[in-house]
Motif scaffolding. Structure first.
Motif, PDB file in Angstrom:
ATOM      1  N   HIS A 173      10.499 -14.944 -21.259  1.00 50.40           N
ATOM      2  CA  HIS A 173      10.274 -13.526 -20.955  1.00 50.40           C
ATOM      3  C   HIS A 173      11.552 -12.913 -20.405  1.00 50.40           C
ATOM      4  O   HIS A 173      12.505 -13.622 -20.071  1.00 50.40           O
ATOM      5  N   ASP A 175      12.621 -10.288 -17.274  1.00 46.89           N
ATOM      6  CA  ASP A 175      12.009  -9.755 -16.051  1.00 46.89           C
ATOM      7  C   ASP A 175      11.807  -8.246 -16.123  1.00 46.89           C
ATOM      8  O   ASP A 175      10.867  -7.709 -15.525  1.00 46.89           O
ATOM      9  N   HIS A 261      14.521 -15.820 -20.472  1.00 45.69           N
ATOM     10  CA  HIS A 261      14.551 -17.100 -19.744  1.00 45.69           C
ATOM     11  C   HIS A 261      13.139 -17.664 -19.627  1.00 45.69           C
ATOM     12  O   HIS A 261      12.154 -16.966 -19.920  1.00 45.69           O
TER      13      HIS A 261
HETATM   14 FE   FE2 Z   1      11.462 -14.397 -14.768  1.00 51.13          FE
END
Ligand code: FE2
Length: 312
Positions: A173, A175, A261
């Protein structure tokens, strides 16, 4: 160009962001600062988190299970949404299996929450004195401004346990799909409070993926009582694009909001505790449509302001 070599991943923290570190950040979308925090500081945070999960007042409802499996958050929506302004605990998805192999054992969960809690979120930095002092610090400010934030503000914090044997994976995903601002300025700080290794579920990231931007966002529903996703990921990355980022206790990694990540299951006998905060540049940029909205009595604060619990 292949992934950057292991030697350029890590920069010794020298009290400021060096031009070499900034260049690496701009090219890769992440930056590891070695030795950012003293062992005494990481130990203090671990102790504070342990006190929280042993406090009966923070016992989560049975439905408060944290998972990013299938990219939905299968948890109590109200509990999740209200955690934006609380110190709220979430259960590990596999907590039931881990309790002596029995399926339903709420009693064991209550008696040993320290082993079955997935994370604590999302206002630790404003409501807990230990986390407030750590988060609203000169060093955090030096990093944020060194990476280009003019008016850094902390919008959320998380203590992540990644428990031995049952600590679940976090799917790939970005952030900034969860921390919405316009323009996108999300900056993640993630401290290893214990060694973070291939065995216990270290972070993996796709170097340079921050340049691909954000096309998928978790937003509030029309009634503002649940979350839903808008948009799809425009770019998919094969597994071999991800590089593991092992860290020592006290190391800090900075994550660009658009960096792809993930982390894998913890299959080891060792926990992998981490503390994370997310910043945006200027509260006026923060989106009213994001899931993370504060109650009126606990507004977001800039890094220059004293944290809520220390301002009275
Ligand atoms: Fe994250």
């Amino acid at each position: 160009m292949g992934p950057p070599s292991a030697s350029v991943f890590r920069h010794q923290w020298e009290g400021h962001i060096t031009s070499e570190a900034r260049d690496f950040w701009l090219a890769n979308g992440f930056l590891v600062l070695k030795g950012f925090s003293e062992r005494a500081e990481t130990a203090k945070l671990r102790l504070a988190a342990d006190s929280i999960v042993r406090d009966p007042a923070t016992a989560p409802p049975v439905s408060a299970i944290f998972t990013t499996d299938d990219q939905t958050r299968r948890m109590d929506d109200a509990y999740f949404l209200q955690s934006s302004g609380r110190v709220a605990c979430f259960r590990e998805e596999k907590w039931k299996c881990a309790v002596d192999g029995k399926e339903e054992n709420e009693g064991s969960y209550v008696s040993d929450r320290a082993l079955h809690t997935n994370k604590i979120g999302h206002a630790l930095h404003d409501l807990n004195e230990t986390f407030a002092c750590f988060s609203y610090s000169e060093n955090v400010r030096a990093v944020a401004t060194g990476l280009g934030l003019s008016h850094p503000a902390i919008v959320q914090s998380m203590y992540i346990f990644k428990q031995p044997r049952i600590g679940g994976a976090v799917n790939a995903h970005r952030d900034a799909s969860f921390i919405l601002s316009e323009p996108e300025t999300c900056l993640g700080f993630w401290w290893a409070l214990q060694p973070s290794t291939l065995q216990n579920g270290c972070l993996w990231a796709v170097p340079g993926s921050h340049k691909d931007g954000i096309s998928r966002r978790m937003v509030l529903s029309e009634r503002r009582d649940a979350t839903l996703f808008r948009g799809e990921e425009a770019v998919s990355y094969s597994r071999d694009r991800f590089v593991p980022i092992e860290m020592d206790e006290g190391d800090l990694i900075l994550l660009h909001g658009a960096l792809m990540h993930m982390s894998l299951d913890n299959t080891s006998e060792n926990s992998r505790h981490a503390y994370s905060i997310h910043l945006v540049d200027g509260l006026e940029t923060y989106s009213p449509n994001g899931w993370l909205q504060r109650p009126a009595e606990l507004p977001f604060r800039k890094l220059d302001d004293p944290p809520f619990c220390l301002s009275k």
